[in-house]
Design a protein around this motif. Sequence first.
Motif, short mmCIF file in Angstrom:
data_model
loop_
_atom_site.label_atom_id
_atom_site.label_comp_id
_atom_site.label_asym_id
_atom_site.label_seq_id
_atom_site.Cartn_x
_atom_site.Cartn_y
_atom_site.Cartn_z
N ALA A 43 -9.08 7.39 -16.27
CA ALA A 43 -8.76 8.82 -16.37
C ALA A 43 -9.70 9.64 -15.48
CB ALA A 43 -8.88 9.28 -17.81
N THR A 44 -9.16 10.65 -14.85
CA THR A 44 -9.99 11.53 -14.03
C THR A 44 -10.71 12.57 -14.88
OG1 THR A 44 -8.09 12.96 -13.59
CG2 THR A 44 -8.58 11.26 -11.96
N ASP A 45 -10.16 12.91 -16.04
CA ASP A 45 -10.76 13.91 -16.92
C ASP A 45 -11.10 13.29 -18.27
OD1 ASP A 45 -10.36 16.02 -15.07
OD2 ASP A 45 -8.27 16.19 -15.72
N ILE A 46 -12.12 13.83 -18.90
CA ILE A 46 -12.46 13.43 -20.26
C ILE A 46 -11.47 14.13 -21.19
CG2 ILE A 46 -14.20 13.54 -22.07
CD1 ILE A 46 -16.30 13.71 -19.80
N ASP A 47 -10.87 13.37 -22.09
CA ASP A 47 -9.91 13.94 -23.03
C ASP A 47 -10.39 13.68 -24.46
OD1 ASP A 47 -7.67 15.32 -23.84
OD2 ASP A 47 -6.24 13.98 -22.85
N ILE A 48 -9.71 14.26 -25.41
CA ILE A 48 -10.10 14.15 -26.82
C ILE A 48 -10.20 12.70 -27.29
CG2 ILE A 48 -9.35 14.67 -29.19
CD1 ILE A 48 -8.54 17.45 -28.15
N PRO A 49 -9.27 11.80 -26.93
CA PRO A 49 -9.43 10.40 -27.37
C PRO A 49 -10.73 9.76 -26.85
CG PRO A 49 -7.18 10.77 -26.67
CD PRO A 49 -7.96 12.00 -26.29
N HIS A 50 -11.16 10.13 -25.65
CA HIS A 50 -12.42 9.59 -25.11
C HIS A 50 -13.61 10.10 -25.92
CE1 HIS A 50 -9.75 9.85 -21.37
NE2 HIS A 50 -9.74 8.58 -21.77
N LEU A 51 -13.59 11.38 -26.25
CA LEU A 51 -14.67 11.94 -27.07
C LEU A 51 -14.64 11.36 -28.48
CD1 LEU A 51 -14.67 15.68 -26.01
CD2 LEU A 51 -16.55 14.08 -25.80
N SER A 52 -13.46 11.19 -29.04
CA SER A 52 -13.34 10.62 -30.38
C SER A 52 -13.94 9.22 -30.43
CB SER A 52 -11.87 10.55 -30.81
OG SER A 52 -11.34 11.83 -30.93
N GLU A 53 -13.66 8.42 -29.42
CA GLU A 53 -14.21 7.07 -29.39
C GLU A 53 -15.74 7.12 -29.25
OE1 GLU A 53 -13.87 2.90 -26.87
OE2 GLU A 53 -12.27 4.38 -26.67
N ALA A 54 -16.24 7.98 -28.39
CA ALA A 54 -17.69 8.11 -28.21
C ALA A 54 -18.35 8.56 -29.52
CB ALA A 54 -17.99 9.10 -27.10
N LEU A 55 -17.72 9.46 -30.25
CA LEU A 55 -18.27 9.91 -31.52
C LEU A 55 -18.27 8.79 -32.55
CD1 LEU A 55 -16.63 13.44 -31.64
CD2 LEU A 55 -19.10 12.97 -31.60
N GLN A 56 -17.25 7.95 -32.53
CA GLN A 56 -17.21 6.82 -33.45
C GLN A 56 -18.38 5.88 -33.21
OE1 GLN A 56 -13.37 5.02 -33.06
NE2 GLN A 56 -12.33 6.67 -34.12
N TYR A 57 -18.72 5.62 -31.97
CA TYR A 57 -19.87 4.77 -31.67
C TYR A 57 -21.15 5.40 -32.19
CZ TYR A 57 -16.78 2.20 -28.53
OH TYR A 57 -15.76 1.45 -28.02
N ARG A 58 -21.26 6.71 -32.08
CA ARG A 58 -22.44 7.42 -32.56
C ARG A 58 -22.55 7.27 -34.08
NH1 ARG A 58 -23.72 11.87 -35.15
NH2 ARG A 58 -25.67 12.90 -34.65
N LEU A 59 -21.44 7.40 -34.76
CA LEU A 59 -21.46 7.34 -36.22
C LEU A 59 -21.74 5.94 -36.76
CD1 LEU A 59 -18.43 9.69 -36.96
CD2 LEU A 59 -20.86 10.22 -37.18
N LYS A 60 -21.50 4.91 -35.97
CA LYS A 60 -21.71 3.54 -36.41
C LYS A 60 -23.16 3.11 -36.28
CE LYS A 60 -17.09 1.82 -35.66
NZ LYS A 60 -16.26 0.84 -34.98
N SER A 61 -23.96 3.85 -35.54
CA SER A 61 -25.35 3.46 -35.34
C SER A 61 -26.15 3.75 -36.61
CB SER A 61 -25.95 4.16 -34.13
OG SER A 61 -26.00 5.54 -34.36
#
Length: 84
Positions: free
Chosen positions: A65-83
């Motif tokens: 993807a050329t732009d960051i979209d909500i699914p990309h942010l959602s996945e990144a947030l999930q990784y943060r919450l799992k730590s």
Amino acid sequence: MQRNRYESGSKYNSSLTSQEARSYLALSPTVRQFLETATSRLNMSARSYFKTLKVARTIADLDGATDIDIPHLSEALQYRLKSP
């Protein structure tokens, strides 16, 4: 994708400063609002905000993807919450 974006083989998403992230990782208003809401609800620091943004950019790169979209942010947030 990173090499083309930063015109360098030595600059990576993870090494961006917060100032560089602001200029290289532009978000649409809808996506920015999503991230700001998540930041508020999860009591994220400014550092966590930018780390999440950089991880989302890497996920978007892997997605082609050329732009960051909500699914990309959602996945990144999930990784943060799992730590721990």
